[in-house]
Design an enzyme around this catalytic site. Structure first.
Site, PDB file in Angstrom:
ATOM      1  N   ASP A   1       5.710   0.948   7.306  1.00 47.58           N
ATOM      2  CA  ASP A   1       4.308   0.609   6.989  1.00 47.58           C
ATOM      3  C   ASP A   1       3.712   1.642   6.054  1.00 47.58           C
ATOM      4  OD1 ASP A   1       1.726  -0.291   6.955  1.00 47.58           O
ATOM      5  OD2 ASP A   1       1.260   0.359   9.001  1.00 47.58           O
TER       6      ASP A   1
ATOM      7  N   ASP B   1       3.167  -6.195   3.063  1.00 49.33           N
ATOM      8  CA  ASP B   1       2.855  -5.059   3.929  1.00 49.33           C
ATOM      9  C   ASP B   1       3.742  -5.151   5.177  1.00 49.33           C
ATOM     10  OD1 ASP B   1       1.663  -3.068   5.392  1.00 49.33           O
ATOM     11  OD2 ASP B   1      -0.326  -3.961   5.451  1.00 49.33           O
TER      12      ASP B   1
ATOM     13  N   HIS C   1       0.823  -1.218   0.000  1.00 48.14           N
ATOM     14  CA  HIS C   1       0.000   0.000   0.000  1.00 48.14           C
ATOM     15  C   HIS C   1       0.852   1.261   0.000  1.00 48.14           C
ATOM     16  CE1 HIS C   1      -0.032   0.750   4.487  1.00 48.14           C
ATOM     17  NE2 HIS C   1      -0.017  -0.565   4.572  1.00 48.14           N
TER      18      HIS C   1
ATOM     19  N   HIS D   1       2.535   2.775  13.259  1.00 52.87           N
ATOM     20  CA  HIS D   1       1.522   3.846  13.178  1.00 52.87           C
ATOM     21  C   HIS D   1       1.899   5.080  13.991  1.00 52.87           C
ATOM     22  CE1 HIS D   1      -1.954   1.190  11.508  1.00 52.87           C
ATOM     23  NE2 HIS D   1      -0.915   1.288  10.711  1.00 52.87           N
TER      24      HIS D   1
ATOM     25  N   GLU E   1      -5.316   1.854   2.177  1.00 52.34           N
ATOM     26  CA  GLU E   1      -5.292   0.624   2.981  1.00 52.34           C
ATOM     27  C   GLU E   1      -5.575   0.949   4.436  1.00 52.34           C
ATOM     28  OE1 GLU E   1      -3.497  -2.718   5.425  1.00 52.34           O
ATOM     29  OE2 GLU E   1      -3.229  -0.566   5.548  1.00 52.34           O
ATOM     30  N   GLU E   2      -4.953   2.031   4.889  1.00 52.27           N
ATOM     31  CA  GLU E   2      -5.062   2.382   6.315  1.00 52.27           C
ATOM     32  C   GLU E   2      -6.467   2.855   6.687  1.00 52.27           C
ATOM     33  OE1 GLU E   2      -2.917   1.446   8.210  1.00 52.27           O
ATOM     34  OE2 GLU E   2      -0.885   1.712   7.466  1.00 52.27           O
TER      35      GLU E   2
HETATM   36  N1  DTR Z   1      -2.546  -3.969   7.664  1.00 53.51           N
HETATM   37  C1  DTR Z   1      -1.563  -3.468   8.506  1.00 53.51           C
HETATM   38  C2  DTR Z   1      -0.792  -4.189   9.421  1.00 53.51           C
HETATM   39  C3  DTR Z   1      -1.048  -5.627   9.558  1.00 53.51           C
HETATM   40  C4  DTR Z   1      -1.129  -6.552   8.601  1.00 53.51           C
HETATM   41  N2  DTR Z   1      -1.328  -7.788   9.190  1.00 53.51           N
HETATM   42  C5  DTR Z   1      -1.362  -7.645  10.493  1.00 53.51           C
HETATM   43  C6  DTR Z   1      -1.527  -8.573  11.498  1.00 53.51           C
HETATM   44  C7  DTR Z   1      -1.497  -8.116  12.785  1.00 53.51           C
HETATM   45  C8  DTR Z   1      -1.318  -6.780  13.094  1.00 53.51           C
HETATM   46  C9  DTR Z   1      -1.167  -5.822  12.073  1.00 53.51           C
HETATM   47  C10 DTR Z   1      -1.181  -6.280  10.771  1.00 53.51           C
HETATM   48  C11 DTR Z   1      -1.377  -1.994   8.471  1.00 53.51           C
HETATM   49  O1  DTR Z   1      -1.175  -1.519   7.377  1.00 53.51           O
HETATM   50  O2  DTR Z   1      -1.433  -1.322   9.500  1.00 53.51           O
HETATM   51 ZN    ZN Z   2      -0.736   0.445   8.940  1.00 55.72          ZN
HETATM   52 ZN    ZN Z   3       0.382  -1.592   6.294  1.00 57.98          ZN
END
Ligand code: DTR
Ligand code: ZN
Ligand code: ZN
Length: 504
Positions: free
Chosen positions: A290, A351, A278, A445, A322-323
């Protein structure tokens, strides 16, 4: 960078500025290019082309782009709608376009919702509960001012209109978590006339989530921990009155943002291997791990791949939003005709590949519950780590990243990650080094997700893994199951997450 600045100078309006660029034409535009007669790609060759210095240079550049948002956000970020994100999209697009005639590039514009909470306060009786957290995409309280009323307990899980007693009108609804989404609860509370809602956890821990798709009925909504809620529930059940106030100053706005798709001109276009990361970050920080790490890995692999020819088509996707709840990948998959869906043999999600306190995490995507082929992909990753004498762990494949829409539409999926906000165990510290008891990414984050937050050893190895996955399937799908359906068992399964945000 030159294009980014041009882009920003053209207009302060986000996407208008992107589509005015010379290279990024109108939405759904395509630039078609042809490929030359190079040697067939191999895993060894493509892995050998990965140089961590290139990745690091790209990360430094990405941080400079995130800084372009500082005037508007008071710190670097690449959240959708920000200058840092527009510049990121521009950087990805212009990098691929500069590779000559190897890829067809598509920019796909879509509507997204962006929210920001500026201030909030919840007072229940005479207390300010510490765990009160405004939900993402919550509307503000009326006129962005505090609202007042009694706290009123809602029956059951508050998923039926009948659960809301008549005295909820003008009150603050107190609702237990469970059965339906936070967004549904907030809308039902709003329909019943509540001025705000508080959803309390039914299990341990605090409760922060998202209301998801905005509804005109949503009211300002907080999450509250189980512990903080217990005293109030007892008081309300004993008939005591708890006069309360809620205040949220927030905005929820509709914007446009852009996915970038690059597909090799060469290779069998009926059989594509697709991979994605993303392009956006959260508002709180620059998102260099991230998912700067995943998007830059894709960019570097796409760049190195141009040295080779491919038997099967390779399609890269950089998702926006995505976020905010997997918006870009959801939109992309929803726009595929059945015929187009069928051409994607598998989707690989990348990711967070460079977490500082990393683990080699492989999504445990089995064929039992996911489209057939997901497990073969999982096993490819496992073998890769084993052949590099590396440990790995299997982690839940539970809808927390952009693979979600693919597997729900019958496309085999999987991926790897270096870890987010999970706590590293003692066993994992023995397996991977690093610090037990700390998050895999202590800057997850946050503002500190900068270039310094990257573990270059993990990033290099994981980029080689990405190169291996691309080269393997670009060369051949031998032994990889044929697509069997565009339906999916997972589509029926309720997911608790939309990306990193809890929805119920
Ligand atoms: N989607 C995410 C982070 C993420 C992806 N898989 C997991 C599993 C457990 C915790 C976080 C995540 C992001 O972009 O914040
Ligand atoms: Zn994220
Ligand atoms: Zn992410």
């Amino acid at each position: 960078m030159r294009l980014s600045l041009l882009c920003l100078a053209l207009s302060s309006h986000v996407i208008a500025s992107v589509i005015q660029l010379p290279l990024i034409l109108q939405s759904e535009s395509q630039v078609t290019i042809t490929s030359g007669g190079n040697a067939l790609v191999s895993s060894e060759a493509l892995q050998g082309d990965i140089d961590v210095e290139n990745l690091l240079d790209r990360a430094k550049h990405l941080f400079e782009l995130a800084k372009l948002s500082t005037d508007d956000y008071a710190h670097p970020t690449r959240v959708i709608g920000s200058k840092g994100h527009i510049a990121t999209i521009d950087y990805i697009y212009s990098t691929i376009a500069s590779l000559g005639d190897y890829y067809t590039i598509t920019n796909q514009t879509f509507d997204a919702v962006s929210g920001n909470v500026f201030e909030s306060r919840l007072v229940l009786g005479s207390h300010v509960p510490k765990s009160a957290t405004p939900m993402s995409l919550t509307p503000p309280t009326s006129n962005k001012k505090p609202v007042f009323g009694p706290l009123v307990l809602v029956d059951n899980d508050g998923c039926e209109q009948a659960d809301y007693p008549s005295n909820i009108s003008g009150a603050i609804a107190f609702i237990r978590r469970g059965t339906c989404t936070f967004g549904e609860k907030s809308a039902l509370a709003g329909k019943a006339g509540a001025v705000a809602a508080v959803i309390y956890n039914s299990g341990e821990g605090s409760l922060s989530g998202t209301l998801g798709e905005p509804s005109p009925y949503h009211v300002a909504t907080f999450g509250l921990s189980y512990k903080d809620s217990q005293g109030y529930i007892e008081d309300l059940q004993e008939g005591k009155s708890i006069y309360s106030s809620a205040y949220i100053d927030s905005i929820v706005e509709k914007i446009e943002t852009v996915n970038i798709i690059a597909q090799t001109k060469g290779g069998d276009a009926e059989n594509c291997v697709m991979l994605g990361g993303h392009s956006d970050s959260v508002a709180e920080g620059p998102g260099i791990n991230d998912d700067g790490s995943g998007s830059l890995t894709l960019l570097e692999v796409a760049t190195q791949l141009t040295k080779y020819s491919v038997n099967n088509c390779v399609r890269f996707g950089w998702w926006a939003g995505e976020e905010e709840g997997l918006l870009g990948s959801d939109y992309y998959v929803s726009m595929l005709s059945n015929e187009e869906n069928w051409k994607i043999r598998l989707f690989m999600d990348y990711d967070m590949l460079a977490s500082p306190n990393y683990a080699n995490q492989v999504y445990n995507a089995t064929n039992e519950v996911n489209p057939t082929g997901s497990e073969e992909l999982r096993d490819l990753y496992i073998k890769f780590y084993q052949s590099h004498n590396q440990n790995y762990t299997l982690i839940p494949f539970d809808g927390r990243s952009d693979y979600d829409a693919f597997i729900k539409h019958g496309i085999p999926g999987g991926g790897i990650a270096a870890g987010a906000e999970g706590v590293k165990t003692k066993e994992e510290a023995e397996m991977f080094g690093g610090t037990a008891g700390e998050w895999f990414d202590p800057c997850y984050h946050q503002l500190c997700d900068t270039v310094d937050n990257l573990n270059l050893t993990a990033w290099e190895l994981n980029t080689k893994l990405v190169a291996h996955s691309v080269a393997t399937y670009a060369k051949s799908f031998q032994g990889f199951p044929e697509r069997s359906s565009i339906e999916s068992k997972v589509a029926q399964k309720p997911f608790y997450w939309r990306g990193h945000k809890l929805v119920m």
